[in-house]
Write an enzyme that holds these catalytic residues in place. Structure first.
Site, PDB file in Angstrom:
ATOM      1  CB  VAL A  81      37.613  36.568  42.313  1.00 50.84           C
ATOM      2  CG1 VAL A  81      38.407  37.811  42.712  1.00 50.84           C
ATOM      3  CG2 VAL A  81      38.048  35.359  43.139  1.00 50.84           C
ATOM      4  CB  CYS A  82      33.334  40.711  42.106  1.00 51.49           C
ATOM      5  SG  CYS A  82      31.905  39.776  41.550  1.00 51.49           S
ATOM      6  CG  LEU A  83      39.874  42.832  40.967  1.00 56.54           C
ATOM      7  CD1 LEU A  83      39.706  43.517  42.322  1.00 56.54           C
ATOM      8  CD2 LEU A  83      41.156  42.003  40.958  1.00 56.54           C
TER       9      LEU A  83
END
Length: 321
Positions: free
Chosen positions: A121-123
């Site tokens: 998850v890229c955040l």
């Protein structure tokens, strides 16, 4: 969005056997009930218990306080509508100095530029993507609730194509991306029914019993081009749009599989056809007609299908009430 009855938004459970981070030794760091890390996590529990919106559900574990699982219900007006998106979460041993780690249940599909097939998850808020300082994890202010709300609003949004760094503004490419997102959302729904995550079995079954009819109706509306993908039920966005051949072909194959899976799950689908019949561009242009002529013909054929589904949907709702 209809609420799922008798399923608490937040609860403590004992079975953590299928959690992605379950094999980690991280849990040994949380044995001391007086530790500052454990106190921080318990504080997170209280925030979630009191503030979760209707579309997010969380389960935490009595034996592994460092882990939790969350599901976000895809919002109307997005290509994720009516889908379920599961995330396994682990708090690091130095929490909240560093943000929690997340794993997305992707089933092997890339459903968003921020959500990878391998579960990454890229955040910015998780420090897994660059961003301005105020967008990154702040140990004194950031919370798990904030992470979940950010994924819901910023990741699972109306036009996820534009989440891609450096994406050239193109509504055509955005619509094509939404087609693929909706298809993968339907496919992952099928997988979830076959093998729901632990502690969410009842939730998954009930959710898809309630939403089966509108999901299948959306499949027909999108394949016909009557509604732009992602906007079923948003009447202000109803308009004839061009639909890719590959989307129609894949939807024709997927529709009966979804219908059968929803039926086995106990959904009431009276009035829905067994097959999704979508006229192909080739068959309607075999006499050399122009593309405009094809669109006019397909409109008439598919409008009848969609109207039949809408009438059946209304009868179904009246019968339930």
């Amino acid at each position: 969005m209809e609420n799922t009855n008798e399923f608490e938004h937040f609860d403590v459970v004992s079975d953590d056997s299928d959690h992605h981070f379950g094999g980690s030794n991280n849990g040994k760091c949380f044995n001391d009930s007086k530790s500052e890390v454990q106190k921080s996590i318990v504080k997170e529990w209280k925030i979630l218990e009191q503030n979760l919106p209707d579309s997010i559900y969380v389960r935490v574990y009595e034996r592994r306080i460092d882990m939790m699982r969350a599901v976000i219900v895809g919002a109307a007006g997005t290509p994720y509508h009516d889908g379920l998106f599961f995330f396994d979460i682990m708090f690091p041993s130095d929490y909240p100095r560093n943000p929690p780690k997340l794993y997305f249940h992707s089933f092997g599909y890339r459903q968003n530029p921020n959500l990878y097939k391998n579960g990454r998850v890229c955040l910015s808020l998780l420090n897994t993507w660059h961003g301005r300082k105020k967008e990154k994890w702040d140990p004194s202010e950031s919370t798990m609730l904030q992470v979940l709300l950010s994924i819901q609003a910023l990741v699972l949004n109306e036009k996820p194509f534009f989440n891609e760094p450096g994406a050239v503004p193109s509504e055509k490419k955005s619509r094509a991306y939404n087609e693929n997102v909706f298809l993968s959302t339907c496919i992952t729904s099928f997988h979830l029914l076959q093998r729901p995550p632990r502690n969410f079995e009842a939730f998954v079954g009930d959710h898809f019993r309630r939403r089966a009819f509108p999901i299948l109706a959306a499949c027909a509306a999108y394949a016909s081009g009557r509604v732009e993908v992602g906007y079923y039920g948003c009447e202000l966005r109803v308009s004839m749009v061009q639909v890719s051949r590959s989307f129609k072909e894949r939807m024709v194959v997927l529709y009966p599989k979804l219908l059968e899976a929803f039926r086995r799950n106990g959904a009431s689908l009276e009035g829905l056809g067994e097959q999704l019949e979508v006229a192909s561009e080739e068959s309607e242009n075999k006499n050399g007609g122009k593309k405009k002529q094809w669109r006019n013909k397909s409109r008439g054929v598919l409008k009848k299908i969609v109207e039949k589904i809408k009438k059946a949907f209304r009868r179904n709702k009246i019968g339930k009430s």
